[in-house]
Motif scaffolding. Structure first.
Motif, short mmCIF file in Angstrom:
data_model
loop_
_atom_site.label_atom_id
_atom_site.label_comp_id
_atom_site.label_asym_id
_atom_site.label_seq_id
_atom_site.Cartn_x
_atom_site.Cartn_y
_atom_site.Cartn_z
N THR A 152 -17.60 90.52 70.93
CA THR A 152 -17.36 89.87 69.64
C THR A 152 -18.34 90.37 68.59
O THR A 152 -17.98 90.53 67.42
CB THR A 152 -17.50 88.33 69.70
N PRO A 175 -18.67 95.25 67.63
CA PRO A 175 -17.72 95.98 66.79
C PRO A 175 -17.83 95.62 65.31
O PRO A 175 -17.43 96.38 64.44
CB PRO A 175 -16.36 95.56 67.35
N VAL A 176 -18.39 94.44 65.05
CA VAL A 176 -18.52 93.96 63.67
C VAL A 176 -19.30 94.97 62.81
O VAL A 176 -18.91 95.31 61.70
CB VAL A 176 -19.25 92.60 63.69
N SER A 192 -11.83 95.45 64.82
CA SER A 192 -11.59 94.02 64.72
C SER A 192 -10.81 93.51 65.94
O SER A 192 -11.09 92.42 66.46
CB SER A 192 -10.82 93.76 63.42
N ASN A 243 -10.98 94.71 68.87
CA ASN A 243 -11.96 94.66 69.95
C ASN A 243 -12.79 93.38 69.90
O ASN A 243 -13.01 92.70 70.92
CB ASN A 243 -12.91 95.87 69.78
N ASN A 244 -13.16 93.02 68.69
CA ASN A 244 -13.94 91.80 68.49
C ASN A 244 -13.14 90.55 68.87
O ASN A 244 -13.64 89.63 69.52
CB ASN A 244 -14.43 91.79 67.02
N GLN A 245 -11.86 90.56 68.56
CA GLN A 245 -11.00 89.43 68.92
C GLN A 245 -10.82 89.31 70.43
O GLN A 245 -10.79 88.21 70.98
CB GLN A 245 -9.63 89.60 68.26
N ALA A 301 -20.17 85.96 65.01
CA ALA A 301 -19.07 86.94 65.01
C ALA A 301 -17.92 86.48 64.12
O ALA A 301 -17.20 87.30 63.56
CB ALA A 301 -18.58 87.18 66.43
N VAL A 342 -15.89 88.57 61.48
CA VAL A 342 -14.44 88.72 61.37
C VAL A 342 -14.04 88.58 59.91
O VAL A 342 -13.24 89.36 59.38
CB VAL A 342 -13.70 87.66 62.21
#
Lengths: 560, 77
Positions: free
Chosen positions: A248, A251-252, A268, A270-272, A379, A383
């Protein structure tokens, strides 16, 4: 009768028939096949199809409360992709998309690891043609790398399955742990497709290279199939909590500096996935519900965001932030749909992300996991930064634009409109989503505490953005490449490997000379081998050699 | 259309967002916001956390450019 088919199979059969169908009827036929496949959703729970072969009992079609929500959303995603690509005449991409969606749906209904493996590889083989259909040199190279990574994941799954069968005599989809060697193989296989940290390079490498419509299809299935597989076989695995938390957060930062907006969306994505992985790691009924709900809504809003960027790419010819801006005047509907997707992913109250993410956050809070809770809270601000603000801001606003563009084609607007409607409908009426989750939910996302807390976070993060822009602290977009974990096999390994092979060539040559061997043919071959132009290894095949070597070494270790 | 459409839109957006932000903080004083962790119940904590996180993400991202950013044709070289 047709409802007793393996779900998705009818879509695969239709995809092979597409070349025989006239252009105008292809999309209706594709929709019809999805509709026929969706009849299986009404079959209820149970095992519907088994096959005894080579002494193995393959469970080809089973359904339960975990399968159903994924099956529903995969069918919805397939419909969205088909409508979105209605204008396109790219037959290869249509065939690949339909077969890919069908394979992913088939995989959900596999009841044993061998059946899952077959579908797992089928999704890899079908989806690579979607990347390939990007039809640029970059897309073709990315497709080869994508194929190697995806097939490697399948090979690991197969090794794990064989080991499991050998050691336990069982190959059914059961809950595994990381104390067994087969568990580790299967875990890594799933981890590759779920884009775990350092295994994620393929995602940001391939998705943005695909076509306008291809990326939308890719964003929906592969990674969520991996999430489903993890939820089925590794619920409550502690290490997933940390793996997810890292997914989370990290990748931000990459998304902040990435210039290609479709690549920003891939970071994004990936973060989700990280939020979903955390939910699986916690492993409670509430958190697993959260993971499934999040996967469900995520597929819709991520598809919506990729569709809006697809529409921009279709009309403006690029998704590079440094070259975009000001499109709101010319593409007003796309702008509105993109903002709805952005608000959903940012988890604004009354949008779908809010009602799903809350389940995971509540389960973390309820368990007292303070650090992970705040990593995910942090995170969430991330997002908002990359998907909530950066995407719509740089594509549609940022600065005025003189050259005019047309609004997206009507079929794209319809697909985006349906997705946007679902984002809001689920956000406003979450009970319908909660009804299809694996466990009975008694959860109320709209409490005053929760709404105010989330709004404070988001609104003040927006104020921070305005503050940074006002004082010119927000980084301007620069045409660039941002290094990611694919660097290891695209640059580092060839960087070591090429000179190494060259040296080996020279050494071999001098060895032959010193030994006085007069095998002229051997010498000439060896000379050629040492020649730099001969040694020039293309990245995909080189990465393939390395990966296959690694797999071989792992196999040897296991056998020993 | 006017030339400065975007500027005026930006200005009114900023104005409304600041008003909403102020209301959210004021609202925090009117009731006790229950959170899972007691320190998060401090007045305006999520607002502060959101603001600081956002600035931190952008600033760290900007700094990371030094290490992670390459020319656009980096992989083609």
């Amino acid at each position: 009768m047709i409802s007793n088919f393996i779900p998705g199979l009818i879509m695969i059969i239709t995809s092979f028939l597409l070349p025989t169908i006239p252009q105008y009827f292809r999309h209706p036929a594709m929709l019809l096949s999805v509709g026929l496949s969706a009849l299986s959703l009404f079959n209820g729970y149970g095992t519907f199809l088994e096959w005894d072969i080579l002494g193995l009992n393959l469970i080809l079609y089973q359904s339960d409360s975990l399968t159903l929500p994924f099956a529903i959303i995969f069918h919805i995603a397939a419909v969205l992709v088909i409508i979105f690509s209605w204008h396109s005449k790219n037959l290869m991409e249509h065939m690949a998309t339909l077969a890919y969606a069908g394979s992913a749906i088939g995989a959900l209904h596999a009841g044993d690891f061998f059946s899952l493996f077959i579908w797992w590889e089928a999704t890899a083989l079908t989806s690579v043609f979607i990347v390939f259909a990007g039809n640029t040199n970059a897309a073709k190279d990315a497709a080869m790398r994508y194929l190697i990574i995806q097939v490697s994941s399948g090979v690991l799954l197969l090794i794990g399955t064989c080991l499991m069968l050998y050691q336990t005599g069982n190959h059914n989809l059961v809950v595994l742990d990381l104390k067994t060697n087969f568990g580790i193989f299967i875990f890594i296989a799933f981890g590759i497709k779920a884009a775990f940290p350092l295994l994620n390079g393929w995602l940001q490498d391939s998705y943005p290279e695909s076509s306008v419509t291809g990326t939308v299809a890719l964003s929906a299935f592969t990674t969520k199939l991996a999430i489903y597989a993890l939820a089925r076989t590794f619920p409550g695995t502690d290490s997933l909590i940390w793996i997810g938390a890292i997914m989370t957060a990290f990748p931000v930062f990459f998304a902040v500096i990435e210039n290609d907006l479709r690549r920003v969306l891939s970071f994004s994505l990936n973060n989700q996935l990280g939020f979903m992985v955390v939910g699986i790691g916690i492993g409670t009924e509430l958190s697993l519900n959260g993971t499934v709900a999040h996967a469900f809504v995520h597929i819709i809003y991520k598809a919506l965001l990729f569709m809006s960027m697809g529409a921009v790419l279709y009309r403006a010819g690029t998704t590079k932030a440094s070259e975009l801006g000001g499109l709101y005047k010319y593409m007003p509907f796309t702008t509105i749909f993109c903002i709805i997707g952005a608000m959903s992913i940012s988890a604004f109250p009354l949008f779908s992300g809010f009602v799903a993410k809350s389940l995971i956050m509540s389960s973390l809070g309820g368990m007292g996991m303070v650090l992970i809770y705040f990593i995910l809270f942090f995170a969430s601000a991330g997002v908002l930064e990359h998907s909530g603000i950066k995407i719509p801001y740089f594509a549609f606003f940022a600065h005025e634009r003189k050259n005019k563009f047309k609004e997206a084609p009507i079929n794209m607007l319809i697909a985006m409109g349906i997705a946007a409607f679902l984002c809001i409908a689920i956000g406003v009426f979450p009970k319908y989503l909660y009804q299809i989750l694996p466990y009975t939910v008694d959860y109320q996302p709209y409490t005053l505490d929760h709404v105010i807390s989330q709004l404070q976070l988001l609104v003040f993060a927006i104020i921070a953005f305005l503050f940074l822009v006002k004082f010119k602290l927000y980084p301007s977009e620069i045409r660039s490449t941002v290094l990611n974990s694919d660097w290891f096999y695209r640059k580092m390994l060839p960087g070591i490997g090429k000179p190494l092979f060259k040296k080996i060539g020279i050494l071999t040559e001098s060895l032959y000379k010193n030994l006085g061997l007069s095998f002229k043919q051997v010498l000439s071959k060896s000379y050629k081998f040492s020649n730099l132009s001969y040694i020039k290894v293309t990245t995909p095949s080189f990465a393939g050699t390395i990966l296959i070597s690694i797999l071989f070494i792992m196999l040897v270790i296991v056998l020993v | 259309m006017k030339k400065n459409d975007l500027k005026s839109m930006g200005k009114s957006f900023t104005k409304y967002i600041l008003i909403i932000g102020a209301l959210l903080i004021l609202l925090d004083f009117t009731f006790h916001r229950h959170e899972y962790f007691s320190f998060a119940e401090i007045y305006g904590f999520p607002a502060f956390f959101g603001f600081v996180s956002f600035v931190f993400i952008v600033m760290l991202g900007k700094w990371l450019r030094k290490f992670l950013m390459r020319k656009e044709d980096y992989y083609d070289q």
